[in-house]
Structures are given as C-alpha cells and as structure tokens.
Design a protein around this motif. Structure first.
Motif, PDB file in Angstrom:
ATOM      1  N   LEU A  69      -8.685  10.994   6.321  1.00 11.76           N
ATOM      2  CA  LEU A  69      -9.775  10.062   6.576  1.00 11.76           C
ATOM      3  C   LEU A  69      -9.474   8.725   5.895  1.00 11.76           C
ATOM      4  O   LEU A  69      -8.590   8.629   5.048  1.00 11.76           O
ATOM      5  N   MET A  70     -10.221   7.697   6.265  1.00 15.27           N
ATOM      6  CA  MET A  70     -10.089   6.371   5.658  1.00 15.27           C
ATOM      7  C   MET A  70      -8.652   5.853   5.742  1.00 15.27           C
ATOM      8  O   MET A  70      -8.019   5.555   4.731  1.00 15.27           O
ATOM      9  N   PRO A  71      -8.121   5.728   6.950  1.00 17.13           N
ATOM     10  CA  PRO A  71      -6.734   5.266   7.080  1.00 17.13           C
ATOM     11  C   PRO A  71      -6.498   3.890   6.482  1.00 17.13           C
ATOM     12  O   PRO A  71      -5.371   3.559   6.092  1.00 17.13           O
ATOM     13  N   ASP A  72      -7.560   3.075   6.381  1.00 19.91           N
ATOM     14  CA  ASP A  72      -7.407   1.752   5.790  1.00 19.91           C
ATOM     15  C   ASP A  72      -6.965   1.816   4.337  1.00 19.91           C
ATOM     16  O   ASP A  72      -6.243   0.933   3.849  1.00 19.91           O
ATOM     17  N   VAL A  73      -7.381   2.861   3.632  1.00 14.82           N
ATOM     18  CA  VAL A  73      -6.988   3.002   2.220  1.00 14.82           C
ATOM     19  C   VAL A  73      -5.486   3.255   2.104  1.00 14.82           C
ATOM     20  O   VAL A  73      -4.801   2.676   1.247  1.00 14.82           O
ATOM     21  N   PHE A  74      -4.963   4.102   2.969  1.00 16.02           N
ATOM     22  CA  PHE A  74      -3.524   4.387   2.942  1.00 16.02           C
ATOM     23  C   PHE A  74      -2.727   3.143   3.336  1.00 16.02           C
ATOM     24  O   PHE A  74      -1.683   2.851   2.740  1.00 16.02           O
ATOM     25  N   GLU A  75      -3.234   2.419   4.333  1.00 21.22           N
ATOM     26  CA  GLU A  75      -2.545   1.196   4.741  1.00 21.22           C
ATOM     27  C   GLU A  75      -2.528   0.177   3.597  1.00 21.22           C
ATOM     28  O   GLU A  75      -1.517  -0.493   3.361  1.00 21.22           O
ATOM     29  N   ARG A  76      -3.630   0.060   2.897  1.00 23.89           N
ATOM     30  CA  ARG A  76      -3.711  -0.899   1.786  1.00 23.89           C
ATOM     31  C   ARG A  76      -2.823  -0.468   0.630  1.00 23.89           C
ATOM     32  O   ARG A  76      -2.174  -1.299  -0.009  1.00 23.89           O
ATOM     33  N   PHE A  77      -2.777   0.839   0.378  1.00 23.60           N
ATOM     34  CA  PHE A  77      -1.919   1.349  -0.698  1.00 23.60           C
ATOM     35  C   PHE A  77      -0.458   1.025  -0.398  1.00 23.60           C
ATOM     36  O   PHE A  77       0.233   0.401  -1.216  1.00 23.60           O
ATOM     37  N   PHE A  78       0.035   1.438   0.753  1.00 23.08           N
ATOM     38  CA  PHE A  78       1.437   1.177   1.076  1.00 23.08           C
ATOM     39  C   PHE A  78       1.700  -0.325   1.218  1.00 23.08           C
ATOM     40  O   PHE A  78       2.785  -0.815   0.876  1.00 23.08           O
ATOM     41  N   GLY A  79       0.699  -1.058   1.712  1.00 18.31           N
ATOM     42  CA  GLY A  79       0.861  -2.488   1.882  1.00 18.31           C
ATOM     43  C   GLY A  79       1.097  -3.220   0.580  1.00 18.31           C
ATOM     44  O   GLY A  79       1.766  -4.270   0.557  1.00 18.31           O
ATOM     45  N   HIS A  80       0.550  -2.701  -0.519  1.00 18.16           N
ATOM     46  CA  HIS A  80       0.790  -3.323  -1.822  1.00 18.16           C
ATOM     47  C   HIS A  80       2.284  -3.386  -2.148  1.00 18.16           C
ATOM     48  O   HIS A  80       2.744  -4.296  -2.837  1.00 18.16           O
ATOM     49  N   PHE A  81       3.028  -2.429  -1.621  1.00 21.68           N
ATOM     50  CA  PHE A  81       4.471  -2.346  -1.888  1.00 21.68           C
ATOM     51  C   PHE A  81       5.293  -2.864  -0.699  1.00 21.68           C
ATOM     52  O   PHE A  81       6.480  -2.566  -0.583  1.00 21.68           O
ATOM     53  N   ASP A  82       4.603  -3.632   0.174  1.00 30.43           N
ATOM     54  CA  ASP A  82       5.253  -4.196   1.362  1.00 30.43           C
ATOM     55  C   ASP A  82       5.824  -3.104   2.264  1.00 30.43           C
ATOM     56  O   ASP A  82       6.883  -3.260   2.874  1.00 30.43           O
ATOM     57  N   ARG A  83       5.111  -2.013   2.345  1.00 31.21           N
ATOM     58  CA  ARG A  83       5.459  -0.926   3.245  1.00 31.21           C
ATOM     59  C   ARG A  83       4.253  -0.599   4.114  1.00 31.21           C
ATOM     60  O   ARG A  83       3.167  -1.161   3.943  1.00 31.21           O
ATOM     61  N   SER A  84       4.442   0.363   5.003  1.00 24.13           N
ATOM     62  CA  SER A  84       3.343   0.858   5.823  1.00 24.13           C
ATOM     63  C   SER A  84       3.445   2.375   5.891  1.00 24.13           C
ATOM     64  O   SER A  84       4.537   2.939   5.741  1.00 24.13           O
ATOM     65  N   PRO A  85       2.317   3.062   6.139  1.00 25.43           N
ATOM     66  CA  PRO A  85       2.378   4.524   6.243  1.00 25.43           C
ATOM     67  C   PRO A  85       3.362   4.994   7.309  1.00 25.43           C
ATOM     68  O   PRO A  85       4.015   6.030   7.147  1.00 25.43           O
ATOM     69  N   TYR A  89       5.381   8.637   7.488  1.00 22.20           N
ATOM     70  CA  TYR A  89       4.846   9.761   8.262  1.00 22.20           C
ATOM     71  C   TYR A  89       4.116   9.197   9.478  1.00 22.20           C
ATOM     72  O   TYR A  89       3.793   8.008   9.532  1.00 22.20           O
ATOM     73  N   THR A  90       3.871  10.068  10.458  1.00 20.32           N
ATOM     74  CA  THR A  90       3.175   9.653  11.671  1.00 20.32           C
ATOM     75  C   THR A  90       1.820  10.346  11.758  1.00 20.32           C
ATOM     76  O   THR A  90       1.616  11.431  11.193  1.00 20.32           O
ATOM     77  N   LEU A  91       0.899   9.707  12.479  1.00 18.32           N
ATOM     78  CA  LEU A  91      -0.467  10.206  12.587  1.00 18.32           C
ATOM     79  C   LEU A  91      -0.817  10.540  14.032  1.00 18.32           C
ATOM     80  O   LEU A  91      -0.380   9.856  14.958  1.00 18.32           O
ATOM     81  N   THR A  92      -1.632  11.578  14.184  1.00 15.12           N
ATOM     82  CA  THR A  92      -2.222  11.923  15.471  1.00 15.12           C
ATOM     83  C   THR A  92      -3.733  11.794  15.348  1.00 15.12           C
ATOM     84  O   THR A  92      -4.330  12.358  14.418  1.00 15.12           O
ATOM     85  N   HIS A  93      -4.353  11.031  16.249  1.00 15.66           N
ATOM     86  CA  HIS A  93      -5.812  10.900  16.271  1.00 15.66           C
ATOM     87  C   HIS A  93      -6.386  12.142  16.934  1.00 15.66           C
ATOM     88  O   HIS A  93      -6.080  12.421  18.096  1.00 15.66           O
ATOM     89  N   LEU A  94      -7.187  12.898  16.201  1.00 14.06           N
ATOM     90  CA  LEU A  94      -7.680  14.174  16.710  1.00 14.06           C
ATOM     91  C   LEU A  94      -8.802  13.983  17.731  1.00 14.06           C
ATOM     92  O   LEU A  94      -9.671  13.121  17.572  1.00 14.06           O
ATOM     93  N   VAL A 236       2.167  13.537   3.677  1.00 18.95           N
ATOM     94  CA  VAL A 236       1.716  12.336   2.969  1.00 18.95           C
ATOM     95  C   VAL A 236       2.207  12.370   1.523  1.00 18.95           C
ATOM     96  O   VAL A 236       2.665  11.358   0.980  1.00 18.95           O
ATOM     97  N   VAL A 237       2.117  13.544   0.906  1.00 21.17           N
ATOM     98  CA  VAL A 237       2.668  13.699  -0.449  1.00 21.17           C
ATOM     99  C   VAL A 237       4.146  13.329  -0.447  1.00 21.17           C
ATOM    100  O   VAL A 237       4.612  12.545  -1.295  1.00 21.17           O
ATOM    101  N   ASP A 238       4.896  13.882   0.500  1.00 31.52           N
ATOM    102  CA  ASP A 238       6.329  13.586   0.568  1.00 31.52           C
ATOM    103  C   ASP A 238       6.578  12.089   0.726  1.00 31.52           C
ATOM    104  O   ASP A 238       7.500  11.529   0.122  1.00 31.52           O
ATOM    105  N   GLY A 239       5.748  11.439   1.542  1.00 31.49           N
ATOM    106  CA  GLY A 239       5.919  10.012   1.756  1.00 31.49           C
ATOM    107  C   GLY A 239       5.687   9.206   0.492  1.00 31.49           C
ATOM    108  O   GLY A 239       6.450   8.275   0.188  1.00 31.49           O
ATOM    109  N   ILE A 240       4.651   9.554  -0.267  1.00 29.76           N
ATOM    110  CA  ILE A 240       4.366   8.809  -1.495  1.00 29.76           C
ATOM    111  C   ILE A 240       5.410   9.107  -2.560  1.00 29.76           C
ATOM    112  O   ILE A 240       5.813   8.226  -3.324  1.00 29.76           O
ATOM    113  N   VAL A 241       5.895  10.343  -2.608  1.00 26.77           N
ATOM    114  CA  VAL A 241       6.984  10.677  -3.532  1.00 26.77           C
ATOM    115  C   VAL A 241       8.236   9.875  -3.194  1.00 26.77           C
ATOM    116  O   VAL A 241       8.914   9.335  -4.082  1.00 26.77           O
TER     117      VAL A 241
END
Length: 499
Positions: A69-85, A89-94, A236-241
């Motif tokens: 949930l709250m995909p904007d938070v993940f985008e903002r987190f990765f964006g701080h490091f000039d990256r993107s989710p 990893y990839t997302l599927t909209h359920l 997501v854990v793997d991506g942040i690691v």
C-alpha cells in the motif's frame, strides 16, 4: 522523504544498526548515503524483520506483511537516492483489490473501478454512493495534510504543535474522535462501516480505540490502489538490501545482540556469538521494549517496567501457512472473512483477551497472481487471525484453533482445504516473542490509540543514553511497512541533529 539538510553531519561516523526490519534498513540507507560507516546486525538468518520468508517444498510464503500500500512512500524513499522502485522490483495492480465474505453468506469484491464501488455501496444503502465520494474526499485531504505535515515532519514535543502553521494545517481534520463515530457519520449499514474500517488491522487497532485521523487509510485503499510486488514483500526487502549494499552498508546476519554499552563516540555492541562491534552511534530497530529491558542496564533505560505493562498493544496473530493441491477459485489474492458483527472479536483482543470463537480473519493467496510462489498445480495460502498478545500458546491450542479456522473457511467461503494440504506450518504468540523479541508476542507493537499516537509514542532519540537512537514501528510515525520506511528517515534526521 528528503532528510534534514544537515544530515551530512553524520559523514565519517561509525554506526551500528540493530535489526534488519524495514525501519533498520531504511535508517541504514539514509545514514550510509550521508557518508556514515554503517554495519547492520540482524538476529535471524535473513533480513526483513517481520517481513521474513518461509520457503519449503517449492512454496514461498511472506510470513508477515503481504499488502503493498501507499506506493508514493516507496517512490519517495527510493527517489531520495535517485532511484526508483522499478529498478529493484515490479508491481502488479490487483483486481479485485480484495474480496469480502460475510458469515451470513454475503460476498463482495472491491475493485480498482470506483464506479463499481459506488454502485456496491448504493446497493446496501440509498445515498451511500455519494457518501463514499464525500468520505474519500475527506480521506484524501487528511492523507495529503497528514502525511506532509504530521508524518514526514516529526513533532516529538508538545511545543511543536503549538504553532500557527500546525493549527492552520490541522483545521478541520478529525484529530480527537474515534473511527467508529467518524464512519457512523457517513454510513448506517454495518457492512459498509466494516469496509471503511478493516484497514485498522494494519494499524493494530479497533474502531473504538483508533483515532478518526486514520480515515486516511480509505484513501490509500480505494484511491491509491492495492499492489503486489512480484515475488512478494520479500522482493521489496531484497530491493532495499540491494540499495543499501550499493550505498556501502555492511550486513551481518545470525548476529543476536546481547548488550549495548557506552555512549556517543564509545559504544560497544556485543552479540551472542562473542563478537563485539565498536561504534560512535547505535540505532536500534529491535523491539523497543526489548532493547530497553534486555540490552541496557537499568540506569540507562528511559522507561520503567510499569510503563511497558500499562501500554495498549496491537494484536498478535495465529498464522497458518498452507501449501494446497489444486486451485482455490473462491478466494481472491486478498480475502477477508468477517462476522456480520465483529465487536466481540475486538473485545476478545482488547477487553477480555481470549482466543476468538467467531473470528474475523484474512486469507492471502499470492499464487492467484504469482505462479512462482507454489509448485505447478498447487496453491499458496495463508490464514491470519488477529488475537490478543500474551495469550497462552501451546501445540494443543494451536491444533484446536487450526481445526476451527479450516472449518470456518470451508463453511463461509466454500473452500474445503483439509484433504488437499501438502505443506503446513503455524506461527503464533510464542513465535513472535522468540523470533522478533516482541513484547507479549505482539505482531505489530504499540497500537495506535489516541494516547499512543504521534508525540505520545516513544521517541527516536534516547533521553538516557547519548548517541542511542530508535527506529521502527514503536516510534513515530508508527505501524506498517511504509511508516517504518519513513521512520528510518526521521531517525537519520535525529542522529544528524544531535551528534
């Protein structure tokens, strides 16, 4: 989020982060990016904290969080490091977002299609479609103001709220009421009320003890959408690691911390394996109460035993991980099974703790979306029943409750599982306490009651030990994967502000 402008003040500092949950991983990323030398110590064999994975017999289960949930938070987190989710990893909209079975035989799907959802609400109560629009309009406003000015911006002291800007931003927000009363102002039908309140399980509360401010979760649910990261939350854990390693974080697993000694500039962190790690700064993402009660001497604790005993804790959970032959067509990726009245279940969590005899529960079937989580021709399913923390937890009780849950699933969803189970594992109160050092075996930590929200949660910076900080769900902003990611940034700010 963007951390404080002076976060670069941590450059050259050595930091030990205790615990590899989302809060610890996030803090490690922010501090390493700012130039600190960061080592993260994790008690268990894998990173992710409560977002552990269970792999066996070709099945792969997310053991804890399973909603993205709250995909904007993940985008903002990765964006701080000039990256993107998307780089990790990839997302599927359920679709559906989730399915609900009520125990009177009723069933609904909540979809990404808002016109469908309006018609759904209107079918239960004339005018409820328009009420849904009005409710979500307020929820969106609450989300935008609340996130920007009360979540991403930490306010750890009362005087931080006695401010003209704070009063301006908070004008009109439902800050003091409870969710039950707030929802009743829009919807009369109890089933519609439940649809607007089920997200409280993500906050560890009930409709009668959670502040109405958290109506913002309905904006998250209906407007922002429910997603699945391919591979599960573990991806997501793997991506942040992976991001953390790119930033220079060193990880050490199977490193249970047994003690913290010293102060800023001269810490020693000891592990059960006999290793000692020296650091200028220590950040604990381990359970807050465990850190204070077990890792620090009494003279260096902020809180007494009575403090922890007097808190209201989020539920624990009875979890049943099942590998099943064949399909489970009646179930969606996310399925809720609810009594038509759920007050008794909440009472058996918060008022008179007992194993619920008519439980509300959640079923997750990621194999509906992701064929990699189960062998061909099989389904991956777990059931989660919220229960009171601190309950007696024995093999006999688990076996008895397992039978109750399987019977309830068959009766209320039409899904008979018993003769098709090829893999089975349980996780409950004792496991939360043992694996995560969780107080009373709570699955989430401190509940979000009015007296345990915002500045009333334990702080990021220890008032008793110079150079010791905390991150994760017990601090602000609170419970949930997105909140823990934000907590990491807030903790990094506190470190930079005070060294």
């Amino acid at each position: 989020m963007d951390a404080a402008p002076d976060i670069d003040a941590v450059a050259g500092e050595s930091v030990v982060v205790i615990g590899g949950g989302f809060g610890g991983l996030s803090t490690a990323c922010y501090l390493a990016d700012a130039g600190a030398d960061v080592t993260l110590l994790e008690k268990n064999e894998q990173l992710g904290g409560r977002a552990s994975r269970l792999e066996a017999d070709g099945f792969r289960f997310d053991m804890g969080p399973s909603w993205y949930l709250m995909p904007d938070v993940f985008e903002r987190f990765f964006g701080h490091f000039d990256r993107s989710p998307e780089e990790y990893y990839t997302l599927t909209h359920l679709d559906p977002h989730y399915r609900v079975f009520w125990k009177d035989g009723d069933r609904v799907d909540v979809l990404p299609d808002m016109e469908h959802n309006r018609e759904l609400f209107e079918a239960y109560e004339p005018g409820a479609g328009d009420a849904l629009d009005a409710y979500l309009e307020e929820a969106e406003r609450t989300y935008e103001i609340g996130m920007e000015h009360f979540v991403y911006e930490d306010r750890p002291r009362l005087r931080d709220y006695v401010d003209r800007d704070v009063l301006r931003y908070s004008w009109g927000l439902s800050l003091l009421g409870k969710m039950q009363g707030h929802v009743e102002g829009y919807f009369d039908h109890p089933k519609l009320q439940q649809l607007m309140q089920y997200t409280l399980v993500f906050l560890g509360g009930s409709p009668t003890n959670t502040p109405a401010l958290y109506n913002l979760m309905s904006h998250v649910d209906f407007n922002m959408g429910v997603y699945y990261p391919d591979g599960g939350l573990g991806a997501v854990v793997d991506g942040i690691v992976e991001l953390a390693e790119e930033l220079g974080v060193e990880f050490v697993t199977d490193a249970e911390v047994t003690g913290i000694e010293g102060r800023y500039g001269a810490f020693a962190v000891d592990t059960a394996g006999g290793d000692r790690y020296l650091a200028d700064v220590v950040v604990s993402n381990a359970d807050y109460a465990h850190t204070e009660r077990e890792l620090l001497p009494e003279r260096k604790r902020q809180y007494t035993e009575e403090y922890w005993e007097s808190r209201t804790y989020a539920p624990s959970a009875f979890l049943l991980y099942l590998g099943v032959e064949g399909d489970v067509e009646e179930l969606a990726h996310h399925t809720l099974v609810l009594p038509t009245r759920w007050e008794e279940h909440f009472a058996q969590i918060f008022d008179d703790p007992a194993w619920p005899d008519d439980p509300a529960y959640y079923l997750c079937v990621p194999s509906e979306t992701d064929e990699t989580v189960a062998p061909e021709g099989h389904s991956n399913l777990f059931a989660l029943v919220p229960i009171a923390p601190g309950l007696e937890d024995t093999p006999e009780l688990r076996a008895e409750y397992r039978d109750l849950v399987l019977d309830d699933i068959a009766e209320n969803t039409g899904t008979e599982l018993r003769d098709r189970i090829v893999f089975e594992e349980t996780f409950c109160v004792a496991d939360f306490a043992d694996r995560y050092n969780s107080y009373d075996g709570s699955a989430l930590g401190l509940a979000h009651t009015l007296r345990q929200t915002s500045l009333f949660r334990p702080p990021h910076r220890s008032s008793a030990v110079d150079g010791l900080y905390f991150t994760g769900a017990t601090t602000t902003p609170g419970i949930g994967v997105p909140m823990c990611l934000i907590s990491g940034g807030l903790t990094a700010e506190r470190v930079a502000d005070t060294i």
